[in-house]
Design a protein around this motif. Structure first.
Motif, PDB file in Angstrom:
ATOM      1  N   ILE A   2      20.865  -3.882   0.662  1.00  0.00           N
ATOM      2  CA  ILE A   2      19.567  -3.235   0.522  1.00  0.00           C
ATOM      3  C   ILE A   2      18.958  -3.057   1.902  1.00  0.00           C
ATOM      4  CG2 ILE A   2      17.239  -3.466  -0.399  1.00  0.00           C
ATOM      5  CD1 ILE A   2      18.485  -5.096  -2.704  1.00  0.00           C
ATOM      6  N   LEU A   3      18.539  -1.835   2.201  1.00  0.00           N
ATOM      7  CA  LEU A   3      17.908  -1.536   3.479  1.00  0.00           C
ATOM      8  C   LEU A   3      16.401  -1.473   3.288  1.00  0.00           C
ATOM      9  CD1 LEU A   3      20.214   1.369   4.709  1.00  0.00           C
ATOM     10  CD2 LEU A   3      20.344  -1.039   5.325  1.00  0.00           C
ATOM     11  N   ASP A   4      15.678  -2.216   4.116  1.00  0.00           N
ATOM     12  CA  ASP A   4      14.224  -2.089   4.067  1.00  0.00           C
ATOM     13  C   ASP A   4      13.792  -1.022   5.073  1.00  0.00           C
ATOM     14  OD1 ASP A   4      14.231  -3.274   6.596  1.00  0.00           O
ATOM     15  OD2 ASP A   4      13.504  -5.213   5.886  1.00  0.00           O
ATOM     16  N   GLU A   5      12.491  -0.781   5.135  1.00  0.00           N
ATOM     17  CA  GLU A   5      11.988   0.290   6.002  1.00  0.00           C
ATOM     18  C   GLU A   5      12.275   0.017   7.472  1.00  0.00           C
ATOM     19  OE1 GLU A   5      10.948   3.929   6.752  1.00  0.00           O
ATOM     20  OE2 GLU A   5      11.100   3.158   4.702  1.00  0.00           O
ATOM     21  N   THR A   6      12.272  -1.239   7.889  1.00  0.00           N
ATOM     22  CA  THR A   6      12.581  -1.572   9.284  1.00  0.00           C
ATOM     23  C   THR A   6      14.042  -1.247   9.609  1.00  0.00           C
ATOM     24  OG1 THR A   6      10.900  -3.309   9.271  1.00  0.00           O
ATOM     25  CG2 THR A   6      12.562  -3.427  11.003  1.00  0.00           C
ATOM     26  N   ASP A   7      14.956  -1.581   8.698  1.00  0.00           N
ATOM     27  CA  ASP A   7      16.369  -1.213   8.895  1.00  0.00           C
ATOM     28  C   ASP A   7      16.499   0.300   9.040  1.00  0.00           C
ATOM     29  OD1 ASP A   7      17.337  -3.851   8.634  1.00  0.00           O
ATOM     30  OD2 ASP A   7      17.519  -3.655   6.460  1.00  0.00           O
ATOM     31  N   LYS A   8      15.808   1.030   8.196  1.00  0.00           N
ATOM     32  CA  LYS A   8      15.877   2.498   8.226  1.00  0.00           C
ATOM     33  C   LYS A   8      15.336   3.051   9.538  1.00  0.00           C
ATOM     34  CE  LYS A   8      15.637   2.993   3.211  1.00  0.00           C
ATOM     35  NZ  LYS A   8      14.848   3.478   2.066  1.00  0.00           N
ATOM     36  N   LYS A   9      14.255   2.460  10.047  1.00  0.00           N
ATOM     37  CA  LYS A   9      13.707   2.897  11.337  1.00  0.00           C
ATOM     38  C   LYS A   9      14.732   2.686  12.447  1.00  0.00           C
ATOM     39  CE  LYS A   9       8.817   2.059  10.336  1.00  0.00           C
ATOM     40  NZ  LYS A   9       7.652   1.191  10.622  1.00  0.00           N
ATOM     41  N   ILE A  10      15.382   1.527  12.435  1.00  0.00           N
ATOM     42  CA  ILE A  10      16.406   1.232  13.441  1.00  0.00           C
ATOM     43  C   ILE A  10      17.539   2.249  13.352  1.00  0.00           C
ATOM     44  CG2 ILE A  10      18.206  -0.432  14.103  1.00  0.00           C
ATOM     45  CD1 ILE A  10      16.176  -2.664  13.264  1.00  0.00           C
ATOM     46  N   LEU A  11      18.000   2.526  12.139  1.00  0.00           N
ATOM     47  CA  LEU A  11      19.098   3.475  11.953  1.00  0.00           C
ATOM     48  C   LEU A  11      18.707   4.881  12.398  1.00  0.00           C
ATOM     49  CD1 LEU A  11      20.442   2.222   8.517  1.00  0.00           C
ATOM     50  CD2 LEU A  11      21.550   1.980  10.757  1.00  0.00           C
ATOM     51  N   ARG A  12      17.497   5.290  12.093  1.00  0.00           N
ATOM     52  CA  ARG A  12      17.039   6.625  12.522  1.00  0.00           C
ATOM     53  C   ARG A  12      17.045   6.728  14.045  1.00  0.00           C
ATOM     54  NH1 ARG A  12      12.725   5.706   8.515  1.00  0.00           N
ATOM     55  NH2 ARG A  12      13.450   6.641   6.582  1.00  0.00           N
ATOM     56  N   ILE A 141      30.887  32.797  13.810  1.00  0.00           N
ATOM     57  CA  ILE A 141      30.264  33.701  14.775  1.00  0.00           C
ATOM     58  C   ILE A 141      29.204  32.957  15.580  1.00  0.00           C
ATOM     59  CG2 ILE A 141      28.815  35.770  15.003  1.00  0.00           C
ATOM     60  CD1 ILE A 141      30.275  36.801  12.441  1.00  0.00           C
ATOM     61  N   SER A 142      28.371  32.188  14.878  1.00  0.00           N
ATOM     62  CA  SER A 142      27.297  31.454  15.526  1.00  0.00           C
ATOM     63  C   SER A 142      27.013  30.181  14.742  1.00  0.00           C
ATOM     64  CB  SER A 142      26.036  32.328  15.572  1.00  0.00           C
ATOM     65  OG  SER A 142      24.951  31.613  16.101  1.00  0.00           O
ATOM     66  N   GLU A 143      26.921  29.083  15.447  1.00  0.00           N
ATOM     67  CA  GLU A 143      26.628  27.799  14.810  1.00  0.00           C
ATOM     68  C   GLU A 143      25.107  27.637  14.733  1.00  0.00           C
ATOM     69  OE1 GLU A 143      28.757  23.507  15.114  1.00  0.00           O
ATOM     70  OE2 GLU A 143      28.067  24.349  17.006  1.00  0.00           O
ATOM     71  N   VAL A 144      24.572  27.642  13.536  1.00  0.00           N
ATOM     72  CA  VAL A 144      23.133  27.568  13.330  1.00  0.00           C
ATOM     73  C   VAL A 144      22.622  26.140  13.412  1.00  0.00           C
ATOM     74  CG1 VAL A 144      21.256  28.072  11.692  1.00  0.00           C
ATOM     75  CG2 VAL A 144      23.169  29.680  11.949  1.00  0.00           C
ATOM     76  N   LYS A 145      23.331  25.215  12.784  1.00  0.00           N
ATOM     77  CA  LYS A 145      22.941  23.802  12.802  1.00  0.00           C
ATOM     78  C   LYS A 145      24.186  22.939  12.813  1.00  0.00           C
ATOM     79  CE  LYS A 145      20.312  20.247  10.387  1.00  0.00           C
ATOM     80  NZ  LYS A 145      19.466  19.909   9.244  1.00  0.00           N
ATOM     81  N   SER A 146      24.188  21.962  13.684  1.00  0.00           N
ATOM     82  CA  SER A 146      25.256  20.975  13.727  1.00  0.00           C
ATOM     83  C   SER A 146      24.618  19.648  14.092  1.00  0.00           C
ATOM     84  CB  SER A 146      26.308  21.370  14.768  1.00  0.00           C
ATOM     85  OG  SER A 146      27.309  20.383  14.847  1.00  0.00           O
ATOM     86  N   THR A 147      24.740  18.678  13.209  1.00  0.00           N
ATOM     87  CA  THR A 147      24.127  17.377  13.456  1.00  0.00           C
ATOM     88  C   THR A 147      24.997  16.272  12.891  1.00  0.00           C
ATOM     89  OG1 THR A 147      22.131  16.038  13.182  1.00  0.00           O
ATOM     90  CG2 THR A 147      22.723  17.465  11.341  1.00  0.00           C
ATOM     91  N   THR A 148      24.857  15.107  13.455  1.00  0.00           N
ATOM     92  CA  THR A 148      25.502  13.925  12.907  1.00  0.00           C
ATOM     93  C   THR A 148      24.478  13.005  12.263  1.00  0.00           C
ATOM     94  OG1 THR A 148      25.306  12.730  14.997  1.00  0.00           O
ATOM     95  CG2 THR A 148      27.347  13.994  14.635  1.00  0.00           C
ATOM     96  N   VAL A 149      23.215  13.409  12.306  1.00  0.00           N
ATOM     97  CA  VAL A 149      22.122  12.585  11.790  1.00  0.00           C
ATOM     98  C   VAL A 149      22.070  12.682  10.267  1.00  0.00           C
ATOM     99  CG1 VAL A 149      19.625  12.198  11.801  1.00  0.00           C
ATOM    100  CG2 VAL A 149      20.800  12.843  13.915  1.00  0.00           C
ATOM    101  N   LEU A 150      22.253  11.537   9.608  1.00  0.00           N
ATOM    102  CA  LEU A 150      22.190  11.479   8.156  1.00  0.00           C
ATOM    103  C   LEU A 150      20.755  11.246   7.698  1.00  0.00           C
ATOM    104  CD1 LEU A 150      25.254   9.157   7.446  1.00  0.00           C
ATOM    105  CD2 LEU A 150      25.168  11.654   7.341  1.00  0.00           C
ATOM    106  N   PRO A 151      20.373  11.835   6.584  1.00  0.00           N
ATOM    107  CA  PRO A 151      19.022  11.548   6.072  1.00  0.00           C
ATOM    108  C   PRO A 151      18.945  10.117   5.550  1.00  0.00           C
ATOM    109  CG  PRO A 151      20.236  12.962   4.550  1.00  0.00           C
ATOM    110  CD  PRO A 151      21.103  12.768   5.755  1.00  0.00           C
ATOM    111  N   ILE A 152      17.929   9.407   5.968  1.00  0.00           N
ATOM    112  CA  ILE A 152      17.750   8.010   5.549  1.00  0.00           C
ATOM    113  C   ILE A 152      16.355   7.868   4.959  1.00  0.00           C
ATOM    114  CG2 ILE A 152      17.676   5.605   6.276  1.00  0.00           C
ATOM    115  CD1 ILE A 152      19.542   6.341   8.553  1.00  0.00           C
TER     116      ILE A 152
END
Length: 152
Positions: A2-12, A141-152
């Motif tokens: 279980i992740l609490d909000e502090t864990d999520k902040k760290i991960l972000r 042709i063109s890369e519009v968005k590329s990210t490794t950031v997962l929604p948390i």
């Protein structure tokens, strides 16, 4: 786990900048150094944080062509899929490979310098695999968005 909000902040924070020190993280989330250290170590131990990487600029490295390939296998059996999987693991040009449902079996993301390189890859590596029946290629042709950031 279980992740609490502090864990999520760290991960972000770490997703955006893995170079942040534990002190930097502690300052950003208003927590002391020891609990931040303990939380990061727990997230690593639990496998939530798998690894730390550097994301490279593909164009500055001369890799100007991105291709998505739909691959259909000759048969949809475990042995055929396993053989294909093993072959793909040894192809550094393939940066993503996903087994999918639908009208084809795999979606590949391939990064190469240019069209000639892709032609050689297609003709000498991919299409010669005995498991492959059909390949459909889509050139980006063109890369519009590329990210490794997962929604948390």
């Amino acid at each position: 786990m279980i992740l609490d909000e502090t864990d999520k902040k760290i991960l972000r924070l770490l997703q955006v900048d893995a170079h942040l020190t534990l002190k930097d993280i502690a300052n950003k989330i208003n927590l002391s150094l020891t609990p931040v250290h303990d939380r990061v170590k727990r997230l690593e131990k639990e496998g939530i944080i798998e690894k730390y990487v550097s994301i490279l600029n593909k164009k500055k490295l001369g890799n100007n062509l991105m291709v998505y390939c739909q691959v259909t296998l000759v048969k949809q059996t475990y042995d055929v899929s396993d053989g294909f999987n093993q072959s793909i693991m040894n192809m550094p040009e393939v940066v993503e490979c996903n087994f999918i449902s639908g009208s084809f079996d795999y979606m590949l993301k391939i990064i190469l310098p240019d069209m000639e390189s892709y032609h050689n890859f297609h003709q000498k590596k991919l299409s010669v695999l005995p498991e492959v029946s059909l390949i459909n290629s889509f050139f980006i042709i063109s890369e519009v968005k590329s990210t490794t950031v997962l929604p948390i």
